[in-house]
Structure formats: structure tokens, C-alpha cells
Design a protein around this motif. Sequence first.
Motif, PDB file in Angstrom:
ATOM      1  N   LEU A  14      41.988  28.784  22.927  1.00 56.13           N
ATOM      2  CA  LEU A  14      40.410  28.069  23.938  1.00 56.13           C
ATOM      3  C   LEU A  14      40.434  28.924  24.627  1.00 56.13           C
ATOM      4  N   ASP A  15      41.733  29.675  25.518  1.00 52.69           N
ATOM      5  CA  ASP A  15      41.575  30.113  26.580  1.00 52.69           C
ATOM      6  C   ASP A  15      41.638  29.619  27.824  1.00 52.69           C
ATOM      7  N   VAL A  16      42.588  28.580  28.107  1.00 56.01           N
ATOM      8  CA  VAL A  16      42.767  27.506  29.007  1.00 56.01           C
ATOM      9  C   VAL A  16      43.927  27.914  29.458  1.00 56.01           C
ATOM     10  N   SER A  17      44.175  26.738  30.274  1.00 51.54           N
ATOM     11  CA  SER A  17      45.976  27.228  30.918  1.00 51.54           C
ATOM     12  C   SER A  17      46.711  26.457  30.215  1.00 51.54           C
ATOM     13  N   ILE A  18      47.945  26.491  29.780  1.00 54.31           N
ATOM     14  CA  ILE A  18      48.810  25.517  29.080  1.00 54.31           C
ATOM     15  C   ILE A  18      48.520  24.031  29.979  1.00 54.31           C
ATOM     16  N   SER A  19      49.003  24.132  31.379  1.00 55.55           N
ATOM     17  CA  SER A  19      49.301  22.980  32.141  1.00 55.55           C
ATOM     18  C   SER A  19      47.330  22.401  31.474  1.00 55.55           C
ATOM     19  N   THR A  20      46.428  22.900  31.434  1.00 57.65           N
ATOM     20  CA  THR A  20      44.972  22.132  30.339  1.00 57.65           C
ATOM     21  C   THR A  20      45.017  21.519  28.945  1.00 57.65           C
ATOM     22  N   VAL A  21      45.829  22.064  28.315  1.00 54.26           N
ATOM     23  CA  VAL A  21      45.848  21.708  27.289  1.00 54.26           C
ATOM     24  C   VAL A  21      47.348  20.685  27.208  1.00 54.26           C
ATOM     25  N   SER A  22      48.020  20.892  27.992  1.00 55.72           N
ATOM     26  CA  SER A  22      48.718  19.252  27.976  1.00 55.72           C
ATOM     27  C   SER A  22      48.345  18.347  29.086  1.00 55.72           C
ATOM     28  N   LYS A  23      47.664  18.501  29.299  1.00 54.68           N
ATOM     29  CA  LYS A  23      46.823  17.031  30.546  1.00 54.68           C
ATOM     30  C   LYS A  23      45.958  16.975  29.487  1.00 54.68           C
ATOM     31  N   SER A  24      45.169  17.647  28.159  1.00 50.63           N
ATOM     32  CA  SER A  24      44.278  17.380  27.115  1.00 50.63           C
ATOM     33  C   SER A  24      44.770  16.399  26.441  1.00 50.63           C
ATOM     34  N   LEU A  25      45.615  16.329  26.405  1.00 45.52           N
ATOM     35  CA  LEU A  25      47.106  16.233  24.710  1.00 45.52           C
ATOM     36  C   LEU A  25      47.293  14.185  25.005  1.00 45.52           C
ATOM     37  N   ARG A  26      47.474  14.659  26.930  1.00 50.04           N
ATOM     38  CA  ARG A  26      47.589  13.077  27.215  1.00 50.04           C
ATOM     39  C   ARG A  26      46.460  12.816  27.853  1.00 50.04           C
ATOM     40  N   ASN A  27      45.247  12.879  27.218  1.00 48.29           N
ATOM     41  CA  ASN A  27      43.915  12.257  27.563  1.00 48.29           C
ATOM     42  C   ASN A  27      43.969  11.778  29.941  1.00 48.29           C
ATOM     43  N   SER A  56      59.553  16.905  28.183  1.00 48.29           N
ATOM     44  CA  SER A  56      58.689  16.851  29.977  1.00 48.29           C
ATOM     45  C   SER A  56      57.780  16.993  30.378  1.00 48.29           C
ATOM     46  N   LEU A  57      57.351  17.963  29.293  1.00 48.59           N
ATOM     47  CA  LEU A  57      56.584  19.175  29.897  1.00 48.59           C
ATOM     48  C   LEU A  57      55.635  18.457  31.250  1.00 48.59           C
ATOM     49  N   LYS A  58      55.935  18.800  31.899  1.00 53.66           N
ATOM     50  CA  LYS A  58      55.450  18.859  33.138  1.00 53.66           C
ATOM     51  C   LYS A  58      54.513  17.279  33.598  1.00 53.66           C
ATOM     52  N   ASN A  59      55.128  16.392  33.062  1.00 61.32           N
ATOM     53  CA  ASN A  59      54.280  15.393  32.951  1.00 61.32           C
ATOM     54  C   ASN A  59      54.676  14.600  34.876  1.00 61.32           C
ATOM     55  N   ARG A  60      55.702  14.854  35.047  1.00 63.83           N
ATOM     56  CA  ARG A  60      56.778  15.705  36.269  1.00 63.83           C
ATOM     57  C   ARG A  60      57.347  15.837  37.140  1.00 63.83           C
ATOM     58  N   LYS A  61      57.065  16.317  38.410  1.00 60.67           N
ATOM     59  CA  LYS A  61      57.592  17.364  39.299  1.00 60.67           C
ATOM     60  C   LYS A  61      59.708  16.958  39.172  1.00 60.67           C
ATOM     61  N   THR A  62      60.328  18.071  38.523  1.00 60.21           N
ATOM     62  CA  THR A  62      61.735  16.917  39.118  1.00 60.21           C
ATOM     63  C   THR A  62      62.369  17.520  40.718  1.00 60.21           C
ATOM     64  N   VAL A 142      60.965  26.877  24.796  1.00 64.54           N
ATOM     65  CA  VAL A 142      61.077  26.091  26.248  1.00 64.54           C
ATOM     66  C   VAL A 142      59.925  26.799  26.384  1.00 64.54           C
ATOM     67  N   ILE A 143      60.065  28.376  26.733  1.00 69.09           N
ATOM     68  CA  ILE A 143      59.332  29.225  26.710  1.00 69.09           C
ATOM     69  C   ILE A 143      57.686  28.985  26.768  1.00 69.09           C
ATOM     70  N   ASP A 144      57.486  28.260  25.111  1.00 69.64           N
ATOM     71  CA  ASP A 144      56.355  27.886  24.156  1.00 69.64           C
ATOM     72  C   ASP A 144      55.697  27.035  24.970  1.00 69.64           C
ATOM     73  N   GLN A 145      56.407  25.605  25.089  1.00 68.35           N
ATOM     74  CA  GLN A 145      55.860  24.654  26.035  1.00 68.35           C
ATOM     75  C   GLN A 145      55.731  24.741  27.112  1.00 68.35           C
ATOM     76  N   GLY A 146      56.108  25.722  27.687  1.00 66.25           N
ATOM     77  CA  GLY A 146      55.188  25.528  28.862  1.00 66.25           C
ATOM     78  C   GLY A 146      56.220  25.710  30.474  1.00 66.25           C
ATOM     79  N   MET A 147      57.537  25.629  30.048  1.00 63.87           N
ATOM     80  CA  MET A 147      58.847  25.794  30.774  1.00 63.87           C
ATOM     81  C   MET A 147      59.401  26.930  31.035  1.00 63.87           C
ATOM     82  N   PRO A 148      59.508  28.065  32.333  1.00 61.01           N
ATOM     83  CA  PRO A 148      59.404  28.518  32.651  1.00 61.01           C
ATOM     84  C   PRO A 148      61.159  28.999  32.722  1.00 61.01           C
ATOM     85  N   VAL A 149      61.464  30.355  32.687  1.00 59.99           N
ATOM     86  CA  VAL A 149      62.688  30.598  32.170  1.00 59.99           C
ATOM     87  C   VAL A 149      63.194  32.016  33.264  1.00 59.99           C
ATOM     88  N   VAL A 150      64.149  32.537  33.746  1.00 58.15           N
ATOM     89  CA  VAL A 150      63.876  34.047  34.808  1.00 58.15           C
ATOM     90  C   VAL A 150      65.952  33.562  34.033  1.00 58.15           C
TER      91      VAL A 150
END
Length: 341
Positions: A14-27, A56-62, A142-150
Amino acid sequence: MKRKVTLKQIAKELDVSISTVSKSLRNSPEIGEETRLKVQAFAKFYNYKPNNIALSLKNRKTKTIGIIIPEIVHHFFSTVINGIEQVANENGYSVIICLSDDSFDKEVLNMEILANGSIDGFIMSLSKETQFKGDFHHITEVIDQGMPVVMFDRVANEILCDKVIIDDKLAAYEAVQSLIDKGRKKIALVTTVDYVSVGKLRTDGYIKALLDNDIPFNENLIIKIENVDTCEITIGRLLEDKAIDAVFAVNELFAVTIIKTANKIGLNVPEDLAVIAFTDGTISKYSTPTITTVSQNGIKMGNRAAKMLIERLEAEQDDEEEENYKTEVIETHLIERESTN
């Protein structure tokens, strides 16, 4: 049957950010209605289900970073942790450290526990068993769900994420070359099993240095150790059976065992046997004789890994989803001590 999709795939389609998808699914009211409905319709059509590993996908920052390392006994890993903590604390983050004990199952369990709301992202070095299995599903999920890994040190080329490494092959090459420059001709290698990525690369560097100097490569002079507890017996056989004049060890625990075993059988280090090790730790500085080492600069590696992760987390907060993953190579250098003089 419709294919299973991830947040990352929905975002790409849909050419949007992962964060936008996550927020859209949470209305989330932050997202416009048109975008929200479009994301929800797409997710419903493909029967999208949130993955439990990263609910936990970024509902809040820990403001917390999860670190997973294979073991704590190596000085190298403790210096990397120090480097991570320095940068994390400067940026208002705390860290949680987990040990995989070189176990695949424990590594997976650590990730599942931490990804369920405890942390914002991971910094990790792979366990031996994970590298042996070649199974990285827990990391890709984890990466696919938007959580960064180094990843650092022991990394997997198959995983698309930021990485911090040294040039293990070049560092090993230079260490062996320094032995050859000192007139050593019969050089043994004491290493780990091949499925540990760094051990394999260091072996490649060792072989290349020999061949580049027209020294015949003898595979009988390579000892691969799986169990550190029994390595003294294996090393003893190498020193007694082979007329060698130098040993390159892939860690300082192996190196100090080589020196101890050499002393037992009447070999003098460095006159009869020169020894070089990877990792410049406390053991190398206070061993008798002191040990020449390849310094991996764990503090710098940890600093860089933490910076890369925090940059990614802060960018995500700004809704800037980037996928240009970087691999940073930290320089190594040889610290000359008594074991090769």
C-alpha cells in the motif's frame, strides 16, 4: 488459499509505513479515514493475524533495548555490552541482557519473552546452535512486525537488518602474516566448528595467508574445538604430535590453554612456540607470558550497534520507515606482547 501476509508486506503493497499500518489496524485517530479503511480492507482480505512474537508492536515505547548474547565468559561480549550501555544511557534507554547459552531454543524463548512488550528493539549475536540449524524464523518474524534488530559479531547474511562486524578474514590473515614475518613456517590453527560464522571466516584468513606465502596448507594443523571444557586434551595432542612453531587461536581461552599445555610438555613460549589470539581481554594482559592479540574493540562495536538501533527507533517514531540496512565494519589491530617476541 490466500498467502499469509505480514505488516511489512501490507505496508509495501500500500506504499505506507509499517507504523501507519499498525495504527490503522488499531483504529488510531492519527491516521486519515481513507488510509485506515484501505489498510483494514487489505488486511481482512488476506486474513492478517498479528504475530504473537511481537504483539507489543509499538503501542508504547518502553525506552528499553534487549541484548541477546551467546555467553558471558568471553571478555569480548562483556565489552560490547559496556559499549551498548554507554550509548543507550546517554540517549535515555535502559537495557535488558539475556544469555542464549549458545542454545537455539533459549534464543527463541528470549526473543518471544522480550518482544511481548518489554523492549523496543534487539541487539544480538547468534548462538552456535542457531547458526548450525540455519533457522532464523524468530528473528525474521520480529523484523517483519516492525521491531528493529541489529546483529553484531556472529551474524547471518540471510537476515536483512543492520549489522556491526569486524573483517574476521582480514584480521586472521594479518595475524598469521605477522607470524610468518617473524620466520614461523609451521603454523597451527585452533578454532571453533565451521558453522560458527566468525570461526569459518578466521579459518579462511589463516589458509589464505599460508598460501600467499607459498607455505603448504596442512588441514591436520587445524583443530576445531566444540567443547571448551575438553579442549586441553585436544590441544595437548596437537602440540605433542606435530612439529609446529606457532599457533593462531580464535579466542584467548584457547590461547591460554595452549600456553599452559606447552609449558607442561617442556615447550617454551615464544622461543619454541609463538601464540596469537583473537580478543584482547584481561587474560591476555595478565597471562604468563602475556599474549599477542587481535583487538576487536568490543566497546566501539557496542557503541555503534546501539547508535544504529536508536537511530532506527527514533526514525520509526517520526514515521520514517527506511529499509536501507547498513553493515558497519569495525577496524582491528594487532597488539604485540611476549607470546610472539
